[in-house]
Design a protein around this motif. Structure first.
Motif, PDB file in Angstrom:
ATOM      1  N   PRO A  89      -5.393  -2.516 -14.799  1.00  0.00           N
ATOM      2  CA  PRO A  89      -6.739  -1.979 -14.564  1.00  0.00           C
ATOM      3  C   PRO A  89      -7.321  -2.468 -13.230  1.00  0.00           C
ATOM      4  O   PRO A  89      -7.995  -1.720 -12.522  1.00  0.00           O
ATOM      5  N   GLU A  90      -7.039  -3.720 -12.868  1.00  0.00           N
ATOM      6  CA  GLU A  90      -7.559  -4.263 -11.604  1.00  0.00           C
ATOM      7  C   GLU A  90      -7.016  -3.464 -10.403  1.00  0.00           C
ATOM      8  O   GLU A  90      -7.751  -3.124  -9.472  1.00  0.00           O
ATOM      9  N   MET A  91      -5.717  -3.143 -10.436  1.00  0.00           N
ATOM     10  CA  MET A  91      -5.121  -2.385  -9.325  1.00  0.00           C
ATOM     11  C   MET A  91      -5.613  -0.936  -9.315  1.00  0.00           C
ATOM     12  O   MET A  91      -5.736  -0.319  -8.263  1.00  0.00           O
ATOM     13  N   SER A  92      -5.918  -0.384 -10.501  1.00  0.00           N
ATOM     14  CA  SER A  92      -6.457   0.986 -10.561  1.00  0.00           C
ATOM     15  C   SER A  92      -7.773   1.042  -9.793  1.00  0.00           C
ATOM     16  O   SER A  92      -8.004   1.930  -8.967  1.00  0.00           O
ATOM     17  N   LYS A  93      -8.616   0.058 -10.053  1.00  0.00           N
ATOM     18  CA  LYS A  93      -9.947   0.041  -9.421  1.00  0.00           C
ATOM     19  C   LYS A  93      -9.814  -0.197  -7.912  1.00  0.00           C
ATOM     20  O   LYS A  93     -10.431   0.500  -7.106  1.00  0.00           O
ATOM     21  N   LEU A  94      -8.979  -1.165  -7.533  1.00  0.00           N
ATOM     22  CA  LEU A  94      -8.833  -1.483  -6.113  1.00  0.00           C
ATOM     23  C   LEU A  94      -8.157  -0.327  -5.352  1.00  0.00           C
ATOM     24  O   LEU A  94      -8.515  -0.034  -4.207  1.00  0.00           O
ATOM     25  N   ALA A  95      -7.205   0.351  -6.025  1.00  0.00           N
ATOM     26  CA  ALA A  95      -6.545   1.499  -5.381  1.00  0.00           C
ATOM     27  C   ALA A  95      -7.571   2.600  -5.131  1.00  0.00           C
ATOM     28  O   ALA A  95      -7.599   3.216  -4.057  1.00  0.00           O
ATOM     29  N   SER A  96      -8.433   2.833  -6.106  1.00  0.00           N
ATOM     30  CA  SER A  96      -9.464   3.858  -5.947  1.00  0.00           C
ATOM     31  C   SER A  96     -10.408   3.472  -4.807  1.00  0.00           C
ATOM     32  O   SER A  96     -10.752   4.311  -3.966  1.00  0.00           O
ATOM     33  N   ASP A  97     -10.811   2.202  -4.757  1.00  0.00           N
ATOM     34  CA  ASP A  97     -11.734   1.759  -3.693  1.00  0.00           C
ATOM     35  C   ASP A  97     -11.087   1.847  -2.306  1.00  0.00           C
ATOM     36  O   ASP A  97     -11.686   2.354  -1.365  1.00  0.00           O
ATOM     37  N   CYS A  98      -9.838   1.390  -2.205  1.00  0.00           N
ATOM     38  CA  CYS A  98      -9.229   1.396  -0.859  1.00  0.00           C
ATOM     39  C   CYS A  98      -8.843   2.820  -0.433  1.00  0.00           C
ATOM     40  O   CYS A  98      -8.722   3.095   0.755  1.00  0.00           O
ATOM     41  N   SER A  99      -8.686   3.730  -1.416  1.00  0.00           N
ATOM     42  CA  SER A  99      -8.304   5.100  -1.060  1.00  0.00           C
ATOM     43  C   SER A  99      -9.446   5.854  -0.372  1.00  0.00           C
ATOM     44  O   SER A  99      -9.239   6.939   0.164  1.00  0.00           O
ATOM     45  N   ALA A 100     -10.642   5.274  -0.399  1.00  0.00           N
ATOM     46  CA  ALA A 100     -11.772   5.938   0.270  1.00  0.00           C
ATOM     47  C   ALA A 100     -11.814   5.590   1.760  1.00  0.00           C
ATOM     48  O   ALA A 100     -12.587   6.175   2.517  1.00  0.00           O
TER      49      ALA A 100
END
Ligand code: DC
Length: 226
Positions: A89-100
């Motif tokens: 879950p931590e990587m899901s959130k960080l991936a979404s944030d960095c993908s912006a």
């Protein structure tokens, strides 16, 4: 079949994209690229190096020294297989944030376009039909009700031994979809010429069979025949 067939599979998390995309790539005998795994690999490296989303110069330097590839279904980051570490879950959130971030998208989209330039491919993500491969021969946009998508994600996490309350999975999923759909750069969006498939009440076999039937039939997918 045509010489080159590129299939774009987009949609929110838990809609069945990666499982269906993997199956159809195997049936078509072509490569499969999980673009979400590439954003997750960047997120993983940021975490390892303690680089925050706001550390633009450090991030740009890190990206210039980053190599992401796939080998037999595994994600390879700078020569190391990281598949095991990027699905939390931590990587899901960080991936979404960095993908912006522009720098991240610029690097990964260029890599993805290169992968789709020479050969047939099935690629799944959020912006494949709209941005990475806008001239893909076939475009699908998979959706499902949020409850059902969260149930699937909850099951996947449990299978990996990650126990998270269902309500939390649902909340994180809804927040991540909103994050992905409202960012300025290449947001999660159905391409005008994509076929939308609601997978809420479908099994993964039904989804992949339907996608294959469209591709083999050649009828609906952008009106092309293969
Ligand atoms: O598909 P996934 O859940 O593994 O993707 C992780 C994140 O990466 C997702 O929340 C948004 C981002 N992503 C993206 O911006 N563009 C893509 N083509 C694929 C993923």
């Amino acid at each position: 079949m045509q010489d080159k067939v590129r299939v774009a599979v987009d949609g929110p998390g838990g809609a069945g994209k990666s499982t269906a995309a993997k199956i159809i790539a195997k049936k078509l005998g072509v490569d499969y690229v999980d673009t979400g795994a590439m954003y997750r690999a960047v997120a993983y490296k940021m975490k390892e190096n303690n680089i925050a989303v706001s550390d633009e110069s450090l991030l740009i330097k890190m990206l210039s020294e980053t190599d992401i590839d796939f080998s037999e279904g595994d994600v390879v980051l700078d020569g190391r297989i990281v598949s095991e570490h990027i699905r939390t879950p931590e990587m899901s959130k960080l991936a979404s944030d960095c993908s912006a971030l522009f720098a991240v998208r610029e690097k990964l989209v260029a890599l993805q376009r290169e992968m789709g330039r020479k050969k047939s491919i099935v690629m799944d993500g959020r912006d494949i039909g709209t941005n990475v491969l806008p001239d893909a021969e076939f475009k699908f946009f998979l959706t499902a009700k949020a409850d059902e998508r969260a149930r699937r994600r909850h099951r996947e996490l449990a299978e990996k031994g990650i126990e998270t309350p269902f309500e939390e999975v649902l909340k994180e999923m809804v927040e991540r979809d909103a994050n992905d759909a409202t960012r300025k750069l290449n947001p999660l969006k159905k391409a005008d010429d994509a076929i939308e498939v609601d997978t809420t009440d479908m099994t993964i076999e039904e989804v992949s069979e339907y996608l294959i039937s469209v591709i083999k039939g050649g009828g609906d997918g952008n009106g092309k025949t293969i």
